[in-house]
Design an enzyme around this catalytic site. Structure first.
Site, PDB file in Angstrom:
ATOM      1  N   GLY A  17       0.789  -1.235   0.000  1.00 15.60           N
ATOM      2  CA  GLY A  17       0.000   0.000   0.000  1.00 15.60           C
ATOM      3  C   GLY A  17       0.812   1.271   0.000  1.00 15.60           C
ATOM      4  O   GLY A  17       0.301   2.339   0.347  1.00 15.60           O
ATOM      5  N   SER A  18       2.061   1.205  -0.442  1.00 15.59           N
ATOM      6  CA  SER A  18       2.868   2.440  -0.387  1.00 15.59           C
ATOM      7  C   SER A  18       2.372   3.480  -1.400  1.00 15.59           C
ATOM      8  O   SER A  18       2.445   4.683  -1.128  1.00 15.59           O
ATOM      9  CB  SER A  18       4.352   2.131  -0.593  1.00 15.59           C
ATOM     10  N   ASN A  19       1.863   3.045  -2.529  1.00 18.32           N
ATOM     11  CA  ASN A  19       1.296   4.020  -3.481  1.00 18.32           C
ATOM     12  C   ASN A  19       0.027   4.642  -2.913  1.00 18.32           C
ATOM     13  O   ASN A  19      -0.207   5.840  -3.064  1.00 18.32           O
ATOM     14  CB  ASN A  19       1.009   3.358  -4.830  1.00 18.32           C
ATOM     15  N   MET A  95      -3.908  -7.085  -6.943  1.00 15.34           N
ATOM     16  CA  MET A  95      -3.391  -8.251  -7.657  1.00 15.34           C
ATOM     17  C   MET A  95      -4.490  -9.131  -8.256  1.00 15.34           C
ATOM     18  O   MET A  95      -4.349 -10.350  -8.327  1.00 15.34           O
ATOM     19  CB  MET A  95      -2.496  -9.079  -6.729  1.00 15.34           C
ATOM     20  N   ILE A  97      -7.094  -9.610 -11.659  1.00 20.03           N
ATOM     21  CA  ILE A  97      -7.439  -9.162 -13.006  1.00 20.03           C
ATOM     22  C   ILE A  97      -8.943  -8.960 -13.043  1.00 20.03           C
ATOM     23  O   ILE A  97      -9.709  -9.858 -12.699  1.00 20.03           O
ATOM     24  CB  ILE A  97      -6.980 -10.204 -14.047  1.00 20.03           C
ATOM     25  N   LEU A  98      -9.360  -7.768 -13.423  1.00 23.97           N
ATOM     26  CA  LEU A  98     -10.793  -7.451 -13.446  1.00 23.97           C
ATOM     27  C   LEU A  98     -11.379  -7.819 -14.806  1.00 23.97           C
ATOM     28  O   LEU A  98     -10.721  -7.678 -15.844  1.00 23.97           O
ATOM     29  CB  LEU A  98     -10.988  -5.963 -13.147  1.00 23.97           C
ATOM     30  N   ASN A 112      -4.194   2.622 -13.346  1.00 24.66           N
ATOM     31  CA  ASN A 112      -3.340   1.605 -12.727  1.00 24.66           C
ATOM     32  C   ASN A 112      -1.892   2.064 -12.829  1.00 24.66           C
ATOM     33  O   ASN A 112      -1.552   2.871 -13.695  1.00 24.66           O
ATOM     34  CB  ASN A 112      -3.510   0.273 -13.480  1.00 24.66           C
ATOM     35  N   HIS A 114       1.899   0.293 -13.225  1.00 23.54           N
ATOM     36  CA  HIS A 114       2.562  -0.982 -13.511  1.00 23.54           C
ATOM     37  C   HIS A 114       4.073  -0.751 -13.460  1.00 23.54           C
ATOM     38  O   HIS A 114       4.571   0.224 -14.028  1.00 23.54           O
ATOM     39  CB  HIS A 114       2.141  -1.492 -14.898  1.00 23.54           C
ATOM     40  N   SER A 141       4.782   2.799 -15.184  1.00 27.68           N
ATOM     41  CA  SER A 141       3.845   3.428 -16.119  1.00 27.68           C
ATOM     42  C   SER A 141       2.490   3.596 -15.445  1.00 27.68           C
ATOM     43  O   SER A 141       1.958   2.642 -14.866  1.00 27.68           O
ATOM     44  CB  SER A 141       3.635   2.525 -17.350  1.00 27.68           C
ATOM     45  N   LEU A 149      -5.067  -6.557 -20.306  1.00 23.61           N
ATOM     46  CA  LEU A 149      -4.185  -6.401 -19.142  1.00 23.61           C
ATOM     47  C   LEU A 149      -2.966  -5.539 -19.468  1.00 23.61           C
ATOM     48  O   LEU A 149      -2.234  -5.825 -20.418  1.00 23.61           O
ATOM     49  CB  LEU A 149      -3.731  -7.790 -18.664  1.00 23.61           C
ATOM     50  N   ASP A 150      -2.760  -4.519 -18.660  1.00 19.75           N
ATOM     51  CA  ASP A 150      -1.586  -3.632 -18.764  1.00 19.75           C
ATOM     52  C   ASP A 150      -1.432  -3.030 -20.162  1.00 19.75           C
ATOM     53  O   ASP A 150      -0.316  -2.743 -20.605  1.00 19.75           O
ATOM     54  CB  ASP A 150      -0.283  -4.388 -18.395  1.00 19.75           C
ATOM     55  N   GLU A 179       7.412   5.784  -8.399  1.00 13.90           N
ATOM     56  CA  GLU A 179       5.951   5.597  -8.492  1.00 13.90           C
ATOM     57  C   GLU A 179       5.220   6.571  -7.580  1.00 13.90           C
ATOM     58  O   GLU A 179       4.170   7.103  -7.930  1.00 13.90           O
ATOM     59  CB  GLU A 179       5.567   4.160  -8.098  1.00 13.90           C
TER      60      GLU A 179
HETATM   61  C1  GRF Z   1       3.888  -1.375  -7.357  1.00 15.26           C
HETATM   62  O1  GRF Z   1       5.153  -1.766  -7.765  1.00 15.26           O
HETATM   63  C2  GRF Z   1       2.989  -1.167  -8.530  1.00 15.26           C
HETATM   64  O2  GRF Z   1       3.668  -0.740  -9.669  1.00 15.26           O
HETATM   65  C3  GRF Z   1       2.411  -2.532  -8.771  1.00 15.26           C
HETATM   66  O3  GRF Z   1       2.254  -3.084  -7.491  1.00 15.26           O
HETATM   67  C4  GRF Z   1       3.164  -2.472  -6.596  1.00 15.26           C
HETATM   68  C5  GRF Z   1       2.352  -1.948  -5.456  1.00 15.26           C
HETATM   69  O4  GRF Z   1       3.151  -1.494  -4.401  1.00 15.26           O
HETATM   70  N1  GRF Z   1       1.187  -2.462  -9.518  1.00 15.26           N
HETATM   71  P1  GRF Z   1       2.473  -0.856  -3.134  1.00 15.26           P
HETATM   72  O5  GRF Z   1       1.471  -1.872  -2.580  1.00 15.26           O
HETATM   73  O6  GRF Z   1       1.795   0.401  -3.572  1.00 15.26           O
HETATM   74  O7  GRF Z   1       3.579  -0.591  -2.175  1.00 15.26           O
END
Ligand code: GRF
Length: 223
Positions: A17-19, A95, A97-98, A112, A114, A141, A149-150, A179
């Site tokens: 969840g860092s993003n 994680m 796929i929708l 999203n 990636h 990205s 997907l992606d 990111e």
């Molecule tokens: C990130 O590397 C993102 O690009 C990918 O999943 C990871 C999520 O990291 N889709 P976090 O859970 O946000 O730390």
């Protein structure tokens, strides 16, 4: 902050969840005109859901394991989302796929991130594959989500160097740091309506984006 309502976000996570935290902080500090309405996680033990609670965000856990199949899980997800009006669905390390049906519900309203320079390295284990290929550059990205997907239109990429002696972990950390800068930035553009999805393409300041915008992160090379 402008007088109009901030863009409401729902963030879907599965892990660290860092993003999500970076986006929530950008909202809380008024750096972007958005607010996190809801954080939804499909993994009960994910570190990210605890972090969302610590931040005082509204959270839901919808464990995938409790549903017999993907469509039952998605129905529960839609139910949780429909309970509140979200204008943007943000996938941040989610994680699952929708299905195309789910994606269609959020056409142009789902983004999203990636961890690769798409269209290179769709799918999993991107850092490992970049190292194995001996690439000199890597990155992340941010893209609109489409049924493939992606493969939705990429808006912004971070580009980081691959350094001698890099491990999967050191490279992943460098990409992750980038990111946390580019994802809030893209959400801010959507909140400002500078960035929209129309006719299957991303438009920025009224121009169709033929190529993604790129931010170089040389400064992060020394970590
Ligand atoms: C990130 O590397 C993102 O690009 C990918 O999943 C990871 C999520 O990291 N889709 P976090 O859970 O946000 O730390």
């Amino acid at each position: 902050m402008s007088a109009h309502a901030a863009l409401p976000l729902a963030i879907l996570i599965s892990g660290r969840g860092s993003n999500m935290v970076a986006i929530a902080q950008a909202c809380a500090q008024g750096r972007i005109d958005a607010r996190v309405n809801h954080v939804i996680c499909d993994q009960p033990d994910a570190a990210g859901i605890a972090r969302a609670r610590e931040l005082g965000l509204a959270t839901s856990v919808i464990p995938r394991a409790q549903f017999s199949d993907a469509s039952a899980f998605e129905a529960a997800l839609l139910g949780a989302l429909d309970a509140q009006a979200h204008h943007l669905l943000v996938l941040a390390g989610f994680m699952r796929i929708l299905s195309p049906q789910f994606v269609a519900r959020y056409a142009g309203r789902m983004v999203n991130i990636h961890p690769s320079l798409l269209p290179l390295y769709r799918g999993l284990n991107t850092h490992r594959r970049v190292l194995a290929a001996g690439d000199a550059q890597h990155g992340a990205s941010v893209h609109f989500v489409t049924a493939d997907l992606d493969a939705g239109p990429v808006v912004l990429q971070s580009r980081v160097p691959v350094l001698p002696g890099d491990t999967e972990k050191s490279l992943a950390e460098r990409v992750h740091d980038s990111e946390h800068i580019i994802y809030p930035k893209v959400i801010g553009w959507i909140a400002q309506q500078r960035l929209v999805f129309r006719d299957g393409r991303a438009w920025f300041d009224g121009e169709a984006l033929d190529e993604p915008m790129v931010e170089e992160f040389r400064a992060l090379a020394a970590v």
